[in-house]
Enzyme design. Structure first.
Site, PDB file in Angstrom:
ATOM      1  N   ASN A   1       0.824  -1.211   0.000  1.00 22.92           N
ATOM      2  CA  ASN A   1       0.000   0.000   0.000  1.00 22.92           C
ATOM      3  C   ASN A   1       0.862   1.267   0.000  1.00 22.92           C
ATOM      4  O   ASN A   1       1.831   1.361   0.747  1.00 22.92           O
ATOM      5  CB  ASN A   1      -0.895   0.034   1.241  1.00 22.92           C
TER       6      ASN A   1
ATOM      7  N   GLU B   1       8.363  -5.203  -1.249  1.00 25.29           N
ATOM      8  CA  GLU B   1       7.242  -4.271  -1.069  1.00 25.29           C
ATOM      9  C   GLU B   1       7.671  -2.836  -1.332  1.00 25.29           C
ATOM     10  O   GLU B   1       6.904  -2.045  -1.894  1.00 25.29           O
ATOM     11  CB  GLU B   1       6.645  -4.412   0.334  1.00 25.29           C
TER      12      GLU B   1
END
Length: 896
Positions: free
Chosen positions: A284, A317
């Site tokens: 995210n 990530e």
């Protein structure tokens, strides 16, 4: 949880995971009828009933006719109110369906306000907004945002977000995407924080974290001079286990600047760790949510493998910030566009941080164990699938690992410099857009000037190609020819296969292992280094000129393509394992040689022959031990025998008991015949700083514990030198790497120290969930005859929690995927146990239940009795009413 617990009465009473049961097809893709430019969210957090206020700036897209339906996805939601441009919408203006909300007649531009209520503490699916140990977390990839509010939940709808979080003061930390812009107090003991993300993003990248969390803080100065505030948010008491994660993050940020020229683009970067999480981590924008497994580490709690995993996942990530976030997928069929590309990037990062050779070997071993097996079974699918029912089921080794290999092949074909130029062009063209694999390939082709149209077949064709290679040498003409044939076996839905463009990295060796010079047809001068052959046809010949002597070909150097080499002669494999200068080929040739010889022993044992160890395997292990001072990590890899699952993958019909017996006998023989060398190797690496995380220190521990494993194998599960050493090593408690290696040895024995060690380990670590996962996993993987009985006790243990994916994986995955001999027990009890567990788990978390189902789908390569029992369990699962869509899809595909 049933939707009727929190949904409007007219929505559906079916389980939420069964709502989307209609296949989605790539061929049906159409652009969205309406775009959303701005999303303003307000969350009023409450574990039992959170109210979400959503304000959407909606624009009808060009070409969309007036009166077109605007579909907003929604699942497990209670609709409270609906307004268009401030006006309450009448019931006749919208339609609430099983799959969401349909609104007709929107103007060309409008503001849509939707208030919904959700129940985070009841959300055991861990998709959307849920509660874990009193704190709030979200997981919106792939389709979790629709469990938060009504929204067009598709990756090609990109908008800018502001998020305001309102919560009691007992929830002090309020985090979301982007940068913090405001905060304050509210009446009734509440407070609030507002976040703004300046970059457009799809809703799957939305994140919210709120709870009583502690921060480990640091900062990073980008190459342009901006200071970025870094924070890792964990439970109070875990702060001393975040140093490695923070160091890995900063190294990742610097590496991405140095290697790809990519700089971070926000003022803050937050990581939040949660123990209840379906995945490893989530990228995210500005707020990564991580499984605690990939954040928390100290030498006494984490193994070297854990440290390496943290470094890799932190990097993965973070790298998504550009390959996935700034440039995202047009639709979920393009999933490898972000995942395969980012896996390639994290692999390169880890290779630069440590031993490139060992990293490549590790990645290929993982690829073969997971993805090759996937390609050979009922769940085979292309890197870009053509259809799905639940996209969650396509977060697979094919999309991730094989997708990374496709990126690597492109770099091999066009060269490193042109590849970097292609990446630059890709970002220049597509920043802040949702794109396709064709867009990526076009950037690479345009930057390099090399035609990649044939290469694109890799994305649409499932299966692992098999190469068969013959050769001939003309001494009088100094001419050498390689004849190569490629064949891809049929896979479900793809009986006919087309030839692929396969880069084959090749070198030629003389009888001493020295590199021979040669000139490929078409080249003007001779070379002695590795050359790339472009296999483009079903059968193709490659001519080498000016070859002074009959060569030994070194093929697929550095594993230049995700293919199998068939029918390589054993004497050639033995030669390459001893002499090849390419570390991968040397390791791989040893593994292939050992596989051939061990399977010959399996076949002979069926005819009543007593197992005996091949001399070449013994020599290879001895040579690896001798080379340990040069590179202990590589020695540890090279001395390991192929795993039982690897041997099984090489058989048309798996001989479960035969493989286990032959491999066990071989390990015992190595331990007995090389006892002195193994003991010397073990002692040589018994000192040193156990907290050191450099490649040599980790390699030394890996080699030492490999020696311990062989010494214990010589004891054959009884008291002896190896077991004694393991018990002493366990008691010494130097670091978790050594403790766990010793416990693994003891767990496979029948000695009093076994139970003592298990009890001591549990008593020492019963308060630490991550360490206790290791305790569960080791027992589930034990090859003792009572393994299944032990596993049944483990799922009844007070510390076992069906709602925690880590704990479930520690037991079920370790048993079904990591304990071949006991899972495939001839009684079929292992299959029945797993089916029972899947049915129970499906009512809690359909995603995790689906991932547990795959081992039952491997029935085609088992003997008839086992195959029938596995199919019977799959049919029993399929007969369950209201089975989740996730499990239903996997079961149906497994039974085809």
């Amino acid at each position: 949880m049933k939707d009727t617990d929190i949904m409007s009465a007219d929505a559906s009473s079916a389980p939420s995971s069964t709502l989307a049961s209609v296949p989605v097809r790539l061929s049906d893709y159409t652009p969205p009828a309406y775009g959303v430019e701005q999303v303003d969210l307000v969350f009023r957090l409450d574990p039992a009933r959170t109210v979400v206020q959503s304000r959407l700036h909606v624009i009808r897209q060009p070409g969309t006719p007036e009166g077109a339906v605007f579909h907003l996805d929604g699942e497990a939601l209670e609709l409270l109110s609906l307004r268009i441009d401030g006006r309450e919408v009448g019931a006749e203006e919208y339609h609430l369906t099983r799959h969401g909300l349909d609104i007709s007649g929107l103007p060309a531009e409008s503001v849509l306000e939707i208030d919904t209520a959700i129940a985070p503490e009841q959300n055991t699916e861990l998709s959307g907004l849920y509660v874990s140990q009193g704190a709030f977390f979200t997981q919106c990839e792939a389709e979790g945002f629709r469990r938060i509010t009504y929204f067009p939940d598709r990756p090609d709808v990109m908008a800018r977000y502001t998020t305001t979080i309102v919560a009691p003061r007992t929830v002090p930390v309020l985090l979301s995407n982007g940068n913090p812009v405001d905060a304050g107090e509210a009446e009734g003991g509440l407070h609030w924080a507002k976040w703004e993300d300046p970059h457009p993003k799809p809703c799957y990248l939305f994140a919210l974290v709120a709870g009583d969390l502690a921060a480990v803080r640091d900062s990073f100065v980008t190459r342009s001079g901006r200071r970025v505030a870094l924070a890792i948010w964990v439970r109070e008491g875990d702060q001393d286990r975040c140093a490695h994660a923070m160091d890995s993050l900063k190294r990742s940020m610097r590496w991405d600047e140095d290697v790809f020229g990519l700089e971070y683009d926000l003022d803050v970067f937050n990581i939040a760790a949660v123990s209840d999480f379906n995945m490893g981590a989530m990228e995210n924008k500005g707020l990564n949510v991580f499984n605690t497994k990939y954040v928390l580490a100290r030498p006494d709690t984490a193994t070297d493998s854990d440290y390496q995993g943290i470094e890799t996942v932190i990097a993965h990530e973070y790298f998504h910030n550009w390959t996935g976030n700034r440039v995202t997928c047009r639709d979920w069929f393009q999933l490898t566009l972000k995942e395969g590309l980012t896996v390639f990037r994290d692999q390169e990062f880890s290779a630069d941080m440590g031993s490139r050779a060992v990293k490549r070997i590790s990645d290929v071993r993982t690829l073969r164990a997971a993805q090759f097996r996937e390609d050979a079974g009922p769940l085979a699918h292309p890197v870009r699938p053509e259809t799905y029912i639940k996209i969650d089921n396509f977060y697979t080794a094919t999309v991730y690992q094989k997708g990374a290999e496709l990126v690597r092949m492109i770099r091999t074909l066009i060269g490193r410099e042109k590849f970097r130029q292609g990446m630059d062009l890709y970002f220049q063209r597509h920043d802040n857009h949702a794109v396709t694999l064709e867009d990526f390939a076009a950037a690479m082709q345009d930057a390099s000037g090399i035609d990649l149209s044939l290469f694109r077949r890799w994305y649409g064709q499932a299966g692992t190609p098999v190469l068969r290679i013959t050769d001939e040498y003309d001494a009088s003409a100094h001419r050498y020819v390689l004849h190569v044939t490629q064949y891809t076996p049929p896979t479900p839905g793809q009986e006919e296969k087309q030839p692929l463009l396969i880069p084959i990295a090749v070198g030629l060796l003389d009888e001493t292992g020295a590199a021979l010079s040669f000139r490929l047809e078409g080249e003007e001068k001779a070379h002695s280094d590795t050359r790339i052959l472009r296999l483009e046809q079903e059968t193709q010949s490659f001519v080498f000129h000016d070859v002074a002597r009959a060569p030994q070909p070194s093929l697929l150097r550095d594993f230049s393509a995700p293919v199998k080499l068939a029918d390589t002669p054993a004497d050639r494999l033995r030669f390459l394992a001893a002499y090849d200068s390419d570390p991968f080929v040397r390791w791989d040739s040893g593994q292939q040689y050992a596989t051939q010889k061990l399977l010959q022993q399996v076949a002979a044992s069926r005819d009543g022959a007593a197992p005996s160890l091949d001399e070449g395997i013994m020599e290879s292990v001895a040579a690896s031990i001798a080379r340990a001072p040069e590179d202990p990590a590589l020695a540890a890899e090279a001395m390991a025998l192929p795993a039982e699952t690897t041997l099984a993958d090489a058989m048309e019909v798996v001989d479960v008991e035969g493989i286990h017996a032959v491999r066990r006998t071989a390990r015992a023989a190595i331990g007995q015949h090389l006892r002195a060398a193994l003991r010397a190797g073990y002692e040589a690496w018994s000192t040193g700083d156990v907290t050191a995380l450099d490649g040599r220190a980790m390699g030394g521990r890996a080699f030492r514990n490999a020696c311990l494993g062989y010494l214990a194998a010589a004891d054959d599960g009884k008291a002896g030198e190896g077991v004694t050493l393991a018990w002493k090593q366990f008691q010494a408690n130097r670091c978790m790497t050594d403790v766990l290696a010793a416990l693994s040895v003891l767990a496979d024995t029948d000695v009093p120290e076994r139970e003592q060690a298990l009890v001591l380990f549990y008593d020492r670590w019963r308060g630490d969930a991550l360490v206790l996962d290791k305790w569960f996993a080791i027992q589930a993987m034990s090859s003792r005859p009572d393994a299944l009985e032990q596993v049944r006790r483990l799922i009844s243990h007070p510390e076992f929690d069906w709602r925690n994916p880590n704990r479930v994986r520690a037991v079920l995955t370790s048993f079904a995927s990591g304990n071949q001999v006991r899972f495939h027990d001839a009684s079929g009890a292992g299959y029945a146990f797993l089916a029972d567990a899947i049915l129970h788990l499906d009512g809690i978390n359909g995603q995790i239940a689906a991932r547990m189902t795959a081992p039952l789908g491997a029935w085609r390569r088992q003997d008839q009795a086992r195959a029938e029992m596995m199919q019977a369990q799959l049919r029993r699962i399929a007969a369950r009413p209201n089975l989740s869509g996730n499990v239903r899809e996997i079961v149906d595909r497994s039974l085809r």
